[in-house]
Design a protein around this motif. Structure first.
Motif, mmCIF file in Angstrom:
data_model
loop_
_atom_site.group_PDB
_atom_site.id
_atom_site.type_symbol
_atom_site.label_atom_id
_atom_site.label_comp_id
_atom_site.label_asym_id
_atom_site.label_seq_id
_atom_site.Cartn_x
_atom_site.Cartn_y
_atom_site.Cartn_z
ATOM 1 N N PRO A 40 0.818 -1.220 0.000
ATOM 2 C CA PRO A 40 0.000 0.000 0.000
ATOM 3 C C PRO A 40 0.852 1.269 0.000
ATOM 4 O O PRO A 40 1.823 1.382 0.742
ATOM 5 C CB PRO A 40 -0.809 -0.123 1.299
ATOM 6 N N GLY A 41 0.473 2.193 -0.881
ATOM 7 C CA GLY A 41 1.135 3.495 -0.921
ATOM 8 C C GLY A 41 2.518 3.508 -1.527
ATOM 9 O O GLY A 41 3.184 4.541 -1.487
ATOM 10 N N ARG A 42 2.981 2.416 -2.094
ATOM 11 C CA ARG A 42 4.368 2.366 -2.560
ATOM 12 C C ARG A 42 4.609 3.258 -3.795
ATOM 13 O O ARG A 42 5.676 3.815 -3.976
ATOM 14 C CB ARG A 42 4.752 0.914 -2.896
ATOM 15 N N LEU A 43 3.590 3.383 -4.644
ATOM 16 C CA LEU A 43 3.698 4.303 -5.790
ATOM 17 C C LEU A 43 3.209 5.702 -5.413
ATOM 18 O O LEU A 43 3.916 6.692 -5.636
ATOM 19 C CB LEU A 43 2.880 3.767 -6.975
ATOM 20 N N TYR A 44 2.016 5.762 -4.879
ATOM 21 C CA TYR A 44 1.429 7.025 -4.435
ATOM 22 C C TYR A 44 0.782 6.781 -3.078
ATOM 23 O O TYR A 44 0.207 5.718 -2.846
ATOM 24 C CB TYR A 44 0.388 7.529 -5.447
#
Length: 359
Positions: A352-356
């Motif tokens: 979760p959240g690794r790109l945005y």
């Protein structure tokens, strides 16, 4: 751990709403937003499952060390032409695809995505899905396997990939030119329009280096035409390896600067974009299309400069990433990302959240 074990764990995590952090050796944990979630290791998925040198493809499980696959290819005089960085020899095949990073030859020979023929992954529902094949003509419709390249594990657990390989070049040569950045950019773009076997370029600190690769006669003819100072192979090879693995003098200096509070940015620009006048050190690759900048410049100013030149900026290494790693998405692109995430990982389990931050 078997595929059944992994599927069961993912289903249980989805039911419980418990995030999972897909990890191999952790060699690229610095890239992207900070990792979060319970670790889910790929290292038990180890081994080359198919290799046909005459057909130019190799298949390997996600946790297989990249070094092992490249050693096998080298024994058959073949390679991954996109030159993925190896980060101290700790990278895995799955991490290579998930990060989507390519080395010096990317502009001439393509990226990880261009060489990805097929993939198997487990989605957020615990289903084992297979996409693509072993040759390009097997790929029809929406090429899902290529969407995985650079996804940083947000769409599913990659379990196996199939990649195109290419023969090692018959001959190589490296030439050095004393050019400033503007002259170097004009030269590489002019040469890029000619039938020359230029495989890689790099400008830094007043010098442009070109790597020629191909048939011996073509390399020799190009070297005579281009001029410059030839660099002996025993000196050129360590330079290109250091650039590929991000261990050369520029990246070593960048690491020290980042420890001191600066930021290392990776800019994607049109190759014909002029030299950017930015505070800090710059290294230019891919015929001008990739530009590394280590600078204390404020993120907003750096991103404005990249956008004004027709490109974008990624915060590659920094102690503080609160400004966001990747360029903010437009509303239509953000909607596409969210729909893809929902289709593959409806419960938001993977990375979760690794790109945005809100993806």
């Amino acid at each position: 751990m078997t595929f059944d074990d992994l599927q069961a764990r993912i289903r249980e995590a989805s039911r419980a709403g418990r995030p999972l952090r897909i990890t191999g050796h952790g060699s690229k944990d610095f890239y992207g937003e900070p990792p979060a979630g319970e670790p889910l290791s790929t290292l038990a998925l180890n081994g080359v499952t198919a290799y046909e040198p005459s057909e130019l493809y190799v298949s390997a499980l996600a946790g297989t060390p990249l070094a092992d696959v490249e050693a096998l290819l080298a024994r058959h005089q073949q390679r991954f032409a996109f030159e993925p960085p190896r980060f101290g020899g700790r990278g895995t095949v799955g991490g290579m695809v998930a990060a989507g990073l390519s080395g010096p030859s990317r502009a001439a020979l393509g990226s990880v995505r261009d060489h990805l023929l097929g993939a198997v992954l487990i989605n957020g529902a615990g289903e084992l899905l297979s996409f693509g094949g072993t040759v390009m003509k097997n790929v029809a419709g929406f090429d899902v396997s290529r969407v995985l390249a650079g996804s940083l594990g947000q769409l599913g657990l990659i379990t196996e990939v199939t990649l195109k390989v290419l023969p090692l070049p018959a001959a190589t040569a490296t030439l050095r030119f004393e050019f400033d950045a503007a002259t170097a950019l004009m030269a590489v773009n002019r040469w890029g329009g000619e039938p020359l076997p230029i495989e890689a370029s790099a400008w830094w600190d007043g010098a442009l280096l070109l790597r020629l690769a191909g048939a011996a006669a073509a390399v020799e003819a190009a070297a005579r035409k281009l001029g410059g100072d030839p660099i002996p192979a025993e000196l050129a090879a360590p330079f290109w390896t250091g650039l590929r693995d991000q261990t050369d003098e520029f990246f070593a200096g960048a690491a020290r600067a980042v420890d001191g509070g600066a930021r290392l940015w990776r800019l994607g620009l049109p190759s014909v974009a002029p030299a950017l006048k930015l505070h800090g050190e710059q290294l230019i690759e891919w015929g001008g299309a990739q530009r590394w900048v280590v600078t204390p410049l404020e993120p907003a100013a750096l991103r404005e400069a990249a956008a004004a030149a027709g490109g974008h900026a990624t915060l590659y290494r920094a102690l503080d990433k609160r400004c966001g790693v990747f360029t903010p998405l437009s509303a239509p692109l953000a909607a596409i990302h969210k729909r893809l995430k929902a289709a593959f990982d409806p419960h938001g389990v993977f990375n979760p959240g690794r790109l945005y931050p809100r993806l």
